[in-house]
Design a protein around this motif. Structure first.
Motif, PDB file in Angstrom:
ATOM      1  N   ILE A 212       0.834  -1.200   0.000  1.00 11.32           N
ATOM      2  CA  ILE A 212       0.000   0.000   0.000  1.00 11.32           C
ATOM      3  C   ILE A 212       0.871   1.254   0.000  1.00 11.32           C
ATOM      4  CG2 ILE A 212      -1.694   1.329   1.326  1.00 11.32           C
ATOM      5  CD1 ILE A 212      -2.855  -1.095  -0.125  1.00 11.32           C
ATOM      6  N   ALA A 213       1.929   1.260   0.813  1.00 14.63           N
ATOM      7  CA  ALA A 213       2.827   2.415   0.857  1.00 14.63           C
ATOM      8  C   ALA A 213       3.507   2.620  -0.497  1.00 14.63           C
ATOM      9  CB  ALA A 213       3.871   2.228   1.956  1.00 14.63           C
ATOM     10  N   THR A 214       3.918   1.530  -1.136  1.00 18.21           N
ATOM     11  CA  THR A 214       4.550   1.634  -2.447  1.00 18.21           C
ATOM     12  C   THR A 214       3.588   2.214  -3.475  1.00 18.21           C
ATOM     13  OG1 THR A 214       5.945  -0.264  -1.933  1.00 18.21           O
ATOM     14  CG2 THR A 214       5.710   0.318  -4.256  1.00 18.21           C
ATOM     15  N   ILE A 215       2.356   1.759  -3.465  1.00 18.54           N
ATOM     16  CA  ILE A 215       1.354   2.279  -4.408  1.00 18.54           C
ATOM     17  C   ILE A 215       1.115   3.765  -4.173  1.00 18.54           C
ATOM     18  CG2 ILE A 215      -1.096   2.170  -5.025  1.00 18.54           C
ATOM     19  CD1 ILE A 215      -0.901  -0.871  -4.675  1.00 18.54           C
ATOM     20  N   ILE A 216       1.037   4.185  -2.920  1.00 17.92           N
ATOM     21  CA  ILE A 216       0.818   5.599  -2.615  1.00 17.92           C
ATOM     22  C   ILE A 216       2.002   6.443  -3.075  1.00 17.92           C
ATOM     23  CG2 ILE A 216       0.601   7.263  -0.713  1.00 17.92           C
ATOM     24  CD1 ILE A 216      -1.109   5.119   0.728  1.00 17.92           C
ATOM     25  N   ILE A 217       3.217   5.964  -2.835  1.00 18.81           N
ATOM     26  CA  ILE A 217       4.409   6.707  -3.238  1.00 18.81           C
ATOM     27  C   ILE A 217       4.507   6.811  -4.748  1.00 18.81           C
ATOM     28  CG2 ILE A 217       6.938   6.618  -3.265  1.00 18.81           C
ATOM     29  CD1 ILE A 217       6.698   5.440  -0.384  1.00 18.81           C
ATOM     30  N   LEU A 218       4.267   5.692  -5.451  1.00 16.01           N
ATOM     31  CA  LEU A 218       4.321   5.723  -6.908  1.00 16.01           C
ATOM     32  C   LEU A 218       3.214   6.587  -7.496  1.00 16.01           C
ATOM     33  CD1 LEU A 218       5.239   2.014  -7.703  1.00 16.01           C
ATOM     34  CD2 LEU A 218       6.696   4.032  -7.917  1.00 16.01           C
ATOM     35  N   THR A 219       2.054   6.579  -6.893  1.00 16.64           N
ATOM     36  CA  THR A 219       0.968   7.440  -7.361  1.00 16.64           C
ATOM     37  C   THR A 219       1.336   8.904  -7.195  1.00 16.64           C
ATOM     38  OG1 THR A 219      -0.653   5.756  -6.765  1.00 16.64           O
ATOM     39  CG2 THR A 219      -1.483   7.991  -7.069  1.00 16.64           C
ATOM     40  N   GLY A 220       1.892   9.253  -6.053  1.00 13.05           N
ATOM     41  CA  GLY A 220       2.323  10.638  -5.837  1.00 13.05           C
ATOM     42  C   GLY A 220       3.393  11.067  -6.822  1.00 13.05           C
ATOM     43  N   ALA A 221       4.346  10.183  -7.085  1.00 13.89           N
ATOM     44  CA  ALA A 221       5.398  10.508  -8.046  1.00 13.89           C
ATOM     45  C   ALA A 221       4.825  10.683  -9.450  1.00 13.89           C
ATOM     46  CB  ALA A 221       6.465   9.415  -8.041  1.00 13.89           C
ATOM     47  N   THR A 222       3.903   9.819  -9.826  1.00 14.42           N
ATOM     48  CA  THR A 222       3.293   9.922 -11.152  1.00 14.42           C
ATOM     49  C   THR A 222       2.504  11.214 -11.288  1.00 14.42           C
ATOM     50  OG1 THR A 222       3.147   7.520 -11.254  1.00 14.42           O
ATOM     51  CG2 THR A 222       1.784   8.754 -12.786  1.00 14.42           C
ATOM     52  N   LEU A 223       1.746  11.555 -10.281  1.00 13.87           N
ATOM     53  CA  LEU A 223       0.964  12.790 -10.328  1.00 13.87           C
ATOM     54  C   LEU A 223       1.865  14.026 -10.349  1.00 13.87           C
ATOM     55  CD1 LEU A 223      -1.921  11.833  -7.921  1.00 13.87           C
ATOM     56  CD2 LEU A 223      -2.014  12.038 -10.405  1.00 13.87           C
ATOM     57  N   THR A 224       3.005  13.953  -9.670  1.00 12.01           N
ATOM     58  CA  THR A 224       3.960  15.062  -9.712  1.00 12.01           C
ATOM     59  C   THR A 224       4.514  15.237 -11.117  1.00 12.01           C
ATOM     60  OG1 THR A 224       4.542  14.648  -7.400  1.00 12.01           O
ATOM     61  CG2 THR A 224       6.070  15.977  -8.690  1.00 12.01           C
ATOM     62  N   VAL A 225       4.846  14.135 -11.771  1.00 12.32           N
ATOM     63  CA  VAL A 225       5.339  14.206 -13.151  1.00 12.32           C
ATOM     64  C   VAL A 225       4.259  14.768 -14.067  1.00 12.32           C
ATOM     65  CG1 VAL A 225       6.096  12.814 -15.120  1.00 12.32           C
ATOM     66  CG2 VAL A 225       7.062  12.395 -12.859  1.00 12.32           C
ATOM     67  N   LEU A 226       3.024  14.341 -13.886  1.00 11.45           N
ATOM     68  CA  LEU A 226       1.925  14.881 -14.690  1.00 11.45           C
ATOM     69  C   LEU A 226       1.773  16.384 -14.471  1.00 11.45           C
ATOM     70  CD1 LEU A 226      -0.792  12.108 -14.304  1.00 11.45           C
ATOM     71  CD2 LEU A 226       0.586  12.614 -16.327  1.00 11.45           C
ATOM     72  N   ALA A 227       1.907  16.829 -13.232  1.00  8.74           N
ATOM     73  CA  ALA A 227       1.802  18.256 -12.941  1.00  8.74           C
ATOM     74  C   ALA A 227       2.960  19.031 -13.579  1.00  8.74           C
ATOM     75  CB  ALA A 227       1.770  18.485 -11.438  1.00  8.74           C
ATOM     76  N   LEU A 228       4.156  18.435 -13.590  1.00  8.01           N
ATOM     77  CA  LEU A 228       5.303  19.094 -14.218  1.00  8.01           C
ATOM     78  C   LEU A 228       5.095  19.275 -15.715  1.00  8.01           C
ATOM     79  CD1 LEU A 228       8.316  17.404 -12.411  1.00  8.01           C
ATOM     80  CD2 LEU A 228       7.573  19.769 -12.216  1.00  8.01           C
ATOM     81  N   TRP A 229       4.412  18.346 -16.343  1.00  6.44           N
ATOM     82  CA  TRP A 229       4.160  18.422 -17.773  1.00  6.44           C
ATOM     83  C   TRP A 229       2.932  19.262 -18.096  1.00  6.44           C
ATOM     84  CZ3 TRP A 229       7.252  17.189 -21.704  1.00  6.44           C
ATOM     85  CH2 TRP A 229       8.358  16.401 -21.414  1.00  6.44           C
ATOM     86  N   GLY A 230       2.302  19.826 -17.095  1.00  5.87           N
ATOM     87  CA  GLY A 230       1.200  20.742 -17.329  1.00  5.87           C
ATOM     88  C   GLY A 230      -0.147  20.081 -17.473  1.00  5.87           C
ATOM     89  N   ILE A 231      -0.256  18.834 -17.051  1.00  3.85           N
ATOM     90  CA  ILE A 231      -1.549  18.158 -17.105  1.00  3.85           C
ATOM     91  C   ILE A 231      -2.264  18.486 -15.796  1.00  3.85           C
ATOM     92  CG2 ILE A 231      -2.711  15.939 -17.304  1.00  3.85           C
ATOM     93  CD1 ILE A 231      -0.243  14.939 -18.792  1.00  3.85           C
ATOM     94  N   THR A 232      -2.986  19.592 -15.811  1.00  4.19           N
ATOM     95  CA  THR A 232      -3.668  20.063 -14.620  1.00  4.19           C
ATOM     96  C   THR A 232      -5.080  20.442 -14.986  1.00  4.19           C
ATOM     97  OG1 THR A 232      -2.800  22.267 -15.014  1.00  4.19           O
ATOM     98  CG2 THR A 232      -1.604  20.913 -13.448  1.00  4.19           C
ATOM     99  N   PRO A 233      -6.001  20.609 -14.152  1.00  4.25           N
ATOM    100  CA  PRO A 233      -5.871  20.328 -12.729  1.00  4.25           C
ATOM    101  C   PRO A 233      -5.915  18.827 -12.446  1.00  4.25           C
ATOM    102  CG  PRO A 233      -8.108  20.971 -13.210  1.00  4.25           C
ATOM    103  CD  PRO A 233      -7.335  21.076 -14.494  1.00  4.25           C
ATOM    104  N   ILE A 234      -5.236  18.440 -11.404  1.00  6.16           N
ATOM    105  CA  ILE A 234      -5.241  17.036 -11.017  1.00  6.16           C
ATOM    106  C   ILE A 234      -6.506  16.786 -10.195  1.00  6.16           C
ATOM    107  CG2 ILE A 234      -4.069  15.257  -9.695  1.00  6.16           C
ATOM    108  CD1 ILE A 234      -1.451  16.602 -10.390  1.00  6.16           C
ATOM    109  N   GLU A 235      -7.332  15.895 -10.681  1.00  9.44           N
ATOM    110  CA  GLU A 235      -8.587  15.587 -10.014  1.00  9.44           C
ATOM    111  C   GLU A 235      -8.490  14.231  -9.331  1.00  9.44           C
ATOM    112  OE1 GLU A 235     -11.345  15.654 -13.188  1.00  9.44           O
ATOM    113  OE2 GLU A 235     -11.112  17.797 -13.560  1.00  9.44           O
ATOM    114  N   TRP A 236      -9.485  13.944  -8.519  1.00  9.65           N
ATOM    115  CA  TRP A 236      -9.506  12.651  -7.829  1.00  9.65           C
ATOM    116  C   TRP A 236      -9.595  11.507  -8.825  1.00  9.65           C
ATOM    117  CZ3 TRP A 236      -7.778  11.656  -3.284  1.00  9.65           C
ATOM    118  CH2 TRP A 236      -7.794  12.633  -2.313  1.00  9.65           C
ATOM    119  N   ALA A 237     -10.219  11.746  -9.960  1.00  8.30           N
ATOM    120  CA  ALA A 237     -10.311  10.696 -10.982  1.00  8.30           C
ATOM    121  C   ALA A 237      -8.920  10.309 -11.474  1.00  8.30           C
ATOM    122  CB  ALA A 237     -11.172  11.169 -12.148  1.00  8.30           C
TER     123      ALA A 237
END
Length: 76
Positions: free
Chosen positions: A8-33
């Motif tokens: 569970i911790a690994t999934i949460i960390i990888l999800t956060g990292a993926t969302l950070t990369v998406l935000a860096l590339w300008g894919i915003t706003p980040i929604e719960w979906a």
């Protein structure tokens, strides 16, 4: 239980990292979906990797359950 918490911790960390990369590339706003879809995708990848490892251990190793080496005092 330790394995479950680690997964569970690994999934949460990888999800956060993926969302950070998406935000860096300008894919915003980040929604719960996005968060749920990213988390489910990472979970599927992790489960697939574990299943592939299990298949490798069970079917492609010579003797996966022989954990004890032969001692020097055995007779043939």
């Amino acid at each position: 239980m330790r394995l479950f918490i680690g997964t569970i911790a690994t999934i949460i960390i990888l999800t956060g990292a993926t969302l950070t990369v998406l935000a860096l590339w300008g894919i915003t706003p980040i929604e719960w979906a996005h968060i749920w879809k990213t988390g489910i995708t990472i979970a599927i990848v992790c489960v697939t990797a574990v299943i592939l490892w299990l298949v490798k251990v069970l079917f492609f190793k010579k003797d996966p359950f022989n954990v004890h080496k032969r001692s020097k005092n055995t007779f043939d």
